[in-house]
Design a protein around this motif. Structure first.
Motif, PDB file in Angstrom:
ATOM      1  N   GLY A   1      -6.472  -7.963  -3.776  1.00 20.95           N
ATOM      2  CA  GLY A   1      -7.347  -8.602  -4.767  1.00 20.95           C
ATOM      3  C   GLY A   1      -7.329  -7.875  -6.104  1.00 20.95           C
ATOM      4  O   GLY A   1      -6.861  -6.735  -6.215  1.00 20.95           O
TER       5      GLY A   1
ATOM      6  N   CYS B   1     -12.934  -4.145  -6.051  1.00 19.48           N
ATOM      7  CA  CYS B   1     -12.112  -5.308  -5.722  1.00 19.48           C
ATOM      8  C   CYS B   1     -12.957  -6.576  -5.788  1.00 19.48           C
ATOM      9  O   CYS B   1     -14.042  -6.639  -5.235  1.00 19.48           O
ATOM     10  CB  CYS B   1     -11.514  -5.161  -4.327  1.00 19.48           C
TER      11      CYS B   1
ATOM     12  N   CYS C   1      -6.073  -4.215  -5.282  1.00 21.25           N
ATOM     13  CA  CYS C   1      -6.722  -3.610  -4.126  1.00 21.25           C
ATOM     14  C   CYS C   1      -5.707  -3.273  -3.041  1.00 21.25           C
ATOM     15  O   CYS C   1      -4.876  -4.110  -2.681  1.00 21.25           O
ATOM     16  CB  CYS C   1      -7.769  -4.585  -3.581  1.00 21.25           C
TER      17      CYS C   1
ATOM     18  N   ALA D   1      -6.391  -2.780   0.058  1.00 20.67           N
ATOM     19  CA  ALA D   1      -6.762  -3.405   1.318  1.00 20.67           C
ATOM     20  C   ALA D   1      -6.376  -4.881   1.368  1.00 20.67           C
ATOM     21  O   ALA D   1      -5.850  -5.350   2.375  1.00 20.67           O
ATOM     22  CB  ALA D   1      -8.268  -3.248   1.562  1.00 20.67           C
ATOM     23  N   CYS D   2      -6.605  -5.611   0.271  1.00 18.10           N
ATOM     24  CA  CYS D   2      -6.413  -7.069   0.341  1.00 18.10           C
ATOM     25  C   CYS D   2      -5.570  -7.623  -0.798  1.00 18.10           C
ATOM     26  O   CYS D   2      -5.302  -8.818  -0.847  1.00 18.10           O
ATOM     27  CB  CYS D   2      -7.775  -7.770   0.399  1.00 18.10           C
TER      28      CYS D   2
ATOM     29  N   CYS E   1     -12.851  -8.055  -1.771  1.00 16.45           N
ATOM     30  CA  CYS E   1     -13.457  -7.377  -0.615  1.00 16.45           C
ATOM     31  C   CYS E   1     -14.442  -6.283  -1.033  1.00 16.45           C
ATOM     32  O   CYS E   1     -15.040  -5.637  -0.187  1.00 16.45           O
ATOM     33  CB  CYS E   1     -12.370  -6.811   0.315  1.00 16.45           C
TER      34      CYS E   1
ATOM     35  N   THR F   1     -14.090  -3.362  -2.124  1.00 13.58           N
ATOM     36  CA  THR F   1     -13.713  -1.961  -1.941  1.00 13.58           C
ATOM     37  C   THR F   1     -13.757  -1.250  -3.300  1.00 13.58           C
ATOM     38  O   THR F   1     -13.354  -1.815  -4.310  1.00 13.58           O
ATOM     39  CB  THR F   1     -12.291  -1.857  -1.342  1.00 13.58           C
TER      40      THR F   1
HETATM   41 ZN   LIG Z   1      -9.835  -5.915  -1.694  1.00 17.02          ZN
END
Ligand SMILES: [Zn+2]
Length: 254
Positions: free
Chosen positions: A188, A163, A183, A185-186, A166, A168
């Motif tokens: 991205g 990512c 991503c 998580a975020c 972040c 990841t």
């Molecule tokens: Zn991310």
């Protein structure tokens, strides 16, 4: 199932107090782990430790620990030399890596045994390890080398994505994001690092082979080399690994 312990003596250097507790295996194993990037060595290392109770002594872990150590402890002398070289943007010399291991020779004599990972990487380091082991009156049981066809390794490594925001990590086949290219998580954008592009991987594998082949030859001549094909799934590879280690010393079989 054995636990990995905190390995503080190995990570921090001499003088740290290793607090590893838990059952000691019927026999301490003294093993070197070899294999190119992407061959699945890390997964096998975890399984070997869980089954045979050796301490996982990874030089990569020593460097990662030093990079984020916030204990306020001064780094060991060899680590101070290594950190200074890295700060100047230089590679850590063969000799400094050997000194890092020499400082930690007590870990090689530990009653839990060891699984050495990331060392030796060169023939010079393999020679040096021999001397260090002799100084603590220990002998290698085996050097275990994992291998797989180059196209398979390239396929595995080139599937990695990171990512942009972040950092990841993902893998297009083994750990895909829920939405392609995004991503979890975020949200991205995911990208492929230059290091993970096939051409760069091929270069890395060639560099690895050039320095590692003499190490393999060195252990082969001593009758210590055990080669394990690692193309299959991790469980099958470990079944083979277990059989190889048990065969080293039938007396120690549980
Ligand atoms: Zn991310």
């Amino acid at each position: 199932m054995y636990s990995i312990g905190n390995r503080v003596e190995w990570l921090q250097g001499p003088g740290a107090n290793c607090a590893k507790t838990g059952p000691v295996a019927p026999r301490p194993w003294h093993l070197v782990l070899l294999g190119p990037p992407g061959v699945g060595k890390g997964t096998q290392a975890e399984k070997i430790i869980g089954e045979f109770g050796a301490c996982h002594l990874s030089t990569g872990d020593v460097f990662r620990y030093a990079a984020r150590d916030t204990s306020g402890q001064a780094p060991s002398p060899a680590m101070a030399t290594a950190l200074a070289a890295m700060k100047r943007g230089e590679l850590v010399s063969d000799n400094t890596v050997v000194e890092l291991v020499r400082e930690r020779a007590g870990c090689l004599a530990c009653q839990y045994g060891f699984l050495l990972d990331g060392f030796p990487r060169t023939l010079e380091q393999a020679h040096a390890l021999n001397g260090i082991l002799a100084s603590v009156e220990r002998k290698l049981d085996a050097a275990i080398n994992y291998f797989a066809p180059e196209p398979l390794i390239i396929e595995r490594l080139s599937g990695r994505r990171v990512c942009k925001q972040c950092r990841t990590g993902y893998h297009v086949a083994n750990k895909p994001p829920r939405v392609a290219g995004r991503c979890d998580a975020c949200g991205g954008e995911l990208f492929q690092r230059d290091d993970d592009k096939p051409e760069a991987i091929r270069t890395r594998l060639q560099a690895y082979a050039a320095t590692c082949n003499p190490v393999l030859e060195y252990y082969r001549r001593q009758g210590l080399l055990r080669e394990i094909e690692a193309s299959g799934d991790p469980e099958a590879v470990f079944a083979h690994t277990r059989a190889v280690i048990e065969k080293l010393d039938p007396v120690a079989r549980r």
